[in-house]
Design an enzyme around this catalytic site. Structure first.
Site, PDB file in Angstrom:
ATOM      1  N   HIS A 384       0.835  -1.206   0.000  1.00 23.95           N
ATOM      2  CA  HIS A 384       0.000   0.000   0.000  1.00 23.95           C
ATOM      3  C   HIS A 384       0.864   1.248   0.000  1.00 23.95           C
ATOM      4  CE1 HIS A 384      -3.012   2.890   1.962  1.00 23.95           C
ATOM      5  NE2 HIS A 384      -3.420   2.676   0.743  1.00 23.95           N
ATOM      6  N   GLU A 386      -0.119   5.009   0.170  1.00 23.08           N
ATOM      7  CA  GLU A 386      -0.972   6.206   0.229  1.00 23.08           C
ATOM      8  C   GLU A 386      -0.058   7.405   0.054  1.00 23.08           C
ATOM      9  OE1 GLU A 386      -4.472   7.020   0.501  1.00 23.08           O
ATOM     10  OE2 GLU A 386      -3.348   8.778  -0.145  1.00 23.08           O
ATOM     11  N   GLU A 465      -8.462   6.782  -5.717  1.00 16.31           N
ATOM     12  CA  GLU A 465      -8.504   8.196  -6.127  1.00 16.31           C
ATOM     13  C   GLU A 465      -7.708   8.349  -7.425  1.00 16.31           C
ATOM     14  OE1 GLU A 465      -7.050   7.518  -2.932  1.00 16.31           O
ATOM     15  OE2 GLU A 465      -9.100   7.213  -2.276  1.00 16.31           O
ATOM     16  N   GLU A 489     -16.375   1.895   1.343  1.00 13.15           N
ATOM     17  CA  GLU A 489     -15.960   2.721   2.480  1.00 13.15           C
ATOM     18  C   GLU A 489     -16.989   3.796   2.832  1.00 13.15           C
ATOM     19  OE1 GLU A 489     -12.269   3.972   0.816  1.00 13.15           O
ATOM     20  OE2 GLU A 489     -13.125   5.715  -0.155  1.00 13.15           O
TER      21      GLU A 489
HETATM   22  C1  NOJ Z   1      -8.986   6.046   0.472  1.00 11.79           C
HETATM   23  C2  NOJ Z   1      -9.056   4.689  -0.144  1.00 11.79           C
HETATM   24  O1  NOJ Z   1     -10.139   4.573  -1.032  1.00 11.79           O
HETATM   25  C3  NOJ Z   1      -9.175   3.677   0.957  1.00 11.79           C
HETATM   26  O2  NOJ Z   1      -9.348   2.388   0.417  1.00 11.79           O
HETATM   27  C4  NOJ Z   1      -7.955   3.752   1.840  1.00 11.79           C
HETATM   28  O3  NOJ Z   1      -8.160   2.891   2.932  1.00 11.79           O
HETATM   29  C5  NOJ Z   1      -7.736   5.163   2.370  1.00 11.79           C
HETATM   30  N1  NOJ Z   1      -7.798   6.106   1.312  1.00 11.79           N
HETATM   31  C6  NOJ Z   1      -6.396   5.298   3.068  1.00 11.79           C
HETATM   32  O4  NOJ Z   1      -5.366   5.126   2.145  1.00 11.79           O
END
Ligand code: NOJ
Length: 695
Positions: A384, A386, A465, A489
């Site tokens: 992951h 982010e 995103e 989510e």
């Molecule tokens: C938004 C993402 O759509 C989600 O899946 C993720 O858990 C969070 N950002 C944190 O990265």
């Protein structure tokens, strides 16, 4: 840059010269028709303007609409245009997807490439290449190298218009608001809508459906639809911060502008034109791209069971990850996603993307040990990244970050670009911060950079995103899936949560672009009613919950295609309902064939898909707030052959709000060609596995 059109341009230039460089007095009109004869595209230079129009079975779908492009410093293509030449070809071939919603894809189309010359200012040419398929059309601009287009080119506008009609119904999400693509789909009369992302879906009063989108978005900015006048949209290209829409050089080509057309709504889904308009696989052997199902340390953070940041309930600990790996191994999942594993999550991570370190695990997360442990159990970690859309920070670590993941056996990485639309951080050569959009040319280029760096290390990408999907998975099969819409989510914290119509809407809108990492399979349907794990980490609003029945959660695995498909809930919630969990264990994520059987936009939809490995068929159907009786022909099964049908359907008194868990699990015998009758509850669904007898 492909140059296969150069000979055609040369021929057109000769024809243009023969015209003496002046627009002919009478307009020329050319046509190309789909192989089945139902769709016709008409191209004209009437009044010195390039136009096209689309008809389906004789009825106008797109009324005559302009084509063109203008530049900041070079002469553009808008007026004084004349058709200077045209070529035609036809194609009928079948190609194989390494993974996908179907293995074999047929590309059958007729092509018309029309070259327009311009007579105001310097002599110049532009070709518009049209392809007519039985399920829709595509066209793109091709600008060859030429004396009039030297040096850096700044596109300030693409003048492609779509004259759809004021009263035509549109389903869309807005294109210029803060939450990128993550909106509940809106609907109305096309004449009332100011701006729309694509894919945008339309229905004419006569019942004809069509969808406007684009294919092969490479080194260009995304197109949305902007109202030009009521009922006519113009291609709106996302701009650079303080700059033009697209920075390029001749020769260049635009992405394909696509218009899928079908009488029935499901005809939009049963179409491969987006993939067919992309270039073939450029990565060679991609046997390392592995579709499959995964679990992960993810939902726990969204429902405040755990935190991304460090502390007493940090999710990504070595022990917790081993618990998920054990669960994955026991139940046949291939991957374990871990979020919150690296430095940067403490504090306001949404606004501090420059703090993320993609090679530095938190102290309580032993990455090397977990990579080894996972592989010893036949499972792999899913990485992951982010980024909080701080591209400068991410790109400076990109290669080292993928090297690290490769060294611990990671084969898939989920990327994330959390930031408001228009807040993507770019730091250019001269230093100052600039803010770009998620669908800008800058991000289109960034995503491909990431995908290519990942491919060098046999890693696949699942982007959240993201920029919208335009079928590039054909060219880069390691770009497996993405978000780009409201996923699960929103049912943990969204305002409002996804409504009952959301999934039958997605199937006819967002999903026309390509796979979505929706993250289905929530079994505890009232997560925010559980007592908090710690008093200082309260649950969210209890009205945030999946507005579905349990059977509908299972149906999502068939309805919403993603080659990486998550079982998103906590292991303990699956262990509490082992009978329902069995369907998630049985269903596949990679398909030999997929068929949208029936549905109406935003109301209901039913799919049949055949697993690529097991060759077993699965059926999934979902409905909106209205309960519904469906009668579905089992024509996809072998005619006359008997199957055991394992059915997971809503109980007689099921209702998403008052009785979401009521579900009947039963096994019956069905015969290929039978009709399968089933009742769906309010926001309910059905999931079926068909096992041929003798197995
Ligand atoms: C938004 C993402 O759509 C989600 O899946 C993720 O858990 C969070 N950002 C944190 O990265």
């Amino acid at each position: 840059m492909t140059k296969h059109w150069t000979p055609m341009i040369a021929a057109a230039v000769v024809a243009w010269a023969a015209l003496g460089g002046a627009a002919p007095l009478s307009a020329e009109t050319l046509e190309v028709t789909s192989p089945d004869g139902k769709i016709t595209v008409t191209v004209s230079d009437d009044n010195g303007q390039a136009t096209y129009a689309v008809r389906f079975e004789g009825e106008e779908v797109i009324a005559p609409s302009k084509l063109g492009m203008i530049f900041a410093e070079h002469p553009g293509f808008e007026r004084g245009l004349a058709i200077a030449g045209a070529t035609r070809t036809s194609k009928d071939s079948t190609w194989e997807q390494p993974w996908g919603e179907r293995r074999l894809v047929r590309d059958k189309h007729n092509e018309l490439a029309v070259t327009f010359g311009a007579d105001r200012g310097p002599t110049r040419q532009m070709t518009v290449r049209f392809r007519a398929f039985d399920t829709g059309i595509g066209f793109r601009y091709e600008l060859p190298e030429q004396a009039a287009l030297q040096g850096d080119i700044a596109i300030v506008d693409e003048r492609t218009q779509f004259s759809v009609g004021e009263k035509t119904t549109i389903w869309y999400t807005p294109s210029d608001e803060f939450n990128r693509y993550e909106y509940v789909t809106r609907t109305g009369a096309a004449g009332q809508v100011d701006d729309a992302h694509t894919p945008a879906t339309f229905r004419k009063d006569s019942g004809i459906h069509f969808s406007i989108h684009e294919a092969a978005l490479v080194d260009y900015s995304s197109m949305s639809l902007g109202a030009l006048r009521p009922g006519t949209f113009e291609a709106r290209l996302r701009n650079w911060s303080g700059g033009p829409k697209v920075k390029t050089k001749a020769p260049f080509q635009s992405p394909w502008r696509t218009i899928q057309v079908a009488r029935e709504a499901v005809g939009l889904i049963n179409s491969d034109i987006i993939l067919n308009l992309n270039e073939p696989n450029q990565l060679g052997d991609v046997s390392w791209v592995e579709p499959g199902k995964y679990v992960g340390i993810w939902w726990a953070m969204h429902i405040n069971d755990r935190t991304w940041g460090s502390g007493p309930i940090h999710g990504a600990t070595t022990a917790e990850t081993k618990r998920y790996i054990d669960f994955a191994a026991e139940h046949g999942f291939k991957g374990v996603l871990v979020e919150g594993w690296n430095i940067g999550w403490d504090g306001d991570w949404f606004n501090n993307g420059d703090l993320f370190r993609f090679t530095e695990p938190m102290p309580d997360f032993d990455l090397a040990e977990l990579g080894r442990y996972a592989q010893s159990k036949g499972v792999r970690l899913i990485g992951h990244h982010e980024t909080s859309a701080n591209i400068a920070n991410y790109e400076s670590q990109l290669e080292a970050a993928f090297d690290l993941y490769k060294s611990v056996g990671v084969r898939q990485v989920k990327t994330g670009y959390v930031a408001d639309a228009g807040d993507v951080v770019r730091v250019d050569d001269k230093g100052p911060r600039r803010y770009e959009w998620h669908d800008s040319q800058f991000m289109v280029d960034h995503h491909l950079r990431v995908v290519k760096e990942a491919a060098k290390r046999q890693i696949s990408i699942n982007a959240h995103e993201p920029v919208k999907d335009t079928g590039l998975r054909r060219t880069y099969p390691n770009w497996m899936t993405r978000e780009g819409g409201r996923g699960m989510e929103f049912n943990a914290w969204g305002t409002p949560p996804n409504p009952p119509s959301h999934v039958p809407m997605l199937a006819f809108t967002r999903m026309l672009a390509g796979p979505m990492d929706f993250t289905p399979g929530i079994f505890d349907l009232k997560p925010n009613e559980r007592p908090p794990v710690r008093a200082d980490v309260p649950r969210g609003d209890p009205s945030n919950r999946p507005q579905t029945t349990l059977a509908k959660q299972l149906a999502l695995y068939v309805v919403l295609y993603s080659p990486l498909q998550m079982a998103a809930d906590l292991p303990e919630n699956y262990k509490a309902r082992p009978e329902a969990f069995q369907f998630i264990k049985d269903v596949e994520a990679d398909w030999e064939q997929s068929i949208a059987l029936a549905g109406e936009v935003g109301e209901y939809v039913a799919f049949a898909r055949q697993g690529r490995t097991s060759k077993e068929w699965f059926l999934g159907a979902v409905t909106d707030e209205s309960p519904r009786d469906l009668s579905l022909p089992l024509s996809f099964l072998e005619q006359g052959k008997q199957y055991r049908a394992q059915i997971y359907r809503d109980g007689p008194d099921a209702h998403w709000d008052t009785n979401p868990y009521a579900m009947v699990i039963e096994e019956t015998v069905v015969t290929g060609g039978d009709t399968f009758a089933v009742r769906l509850a309010a926001s309910g669904g059905v999931a079926v596995r068909f096992i041929p007898f003798g197995r």
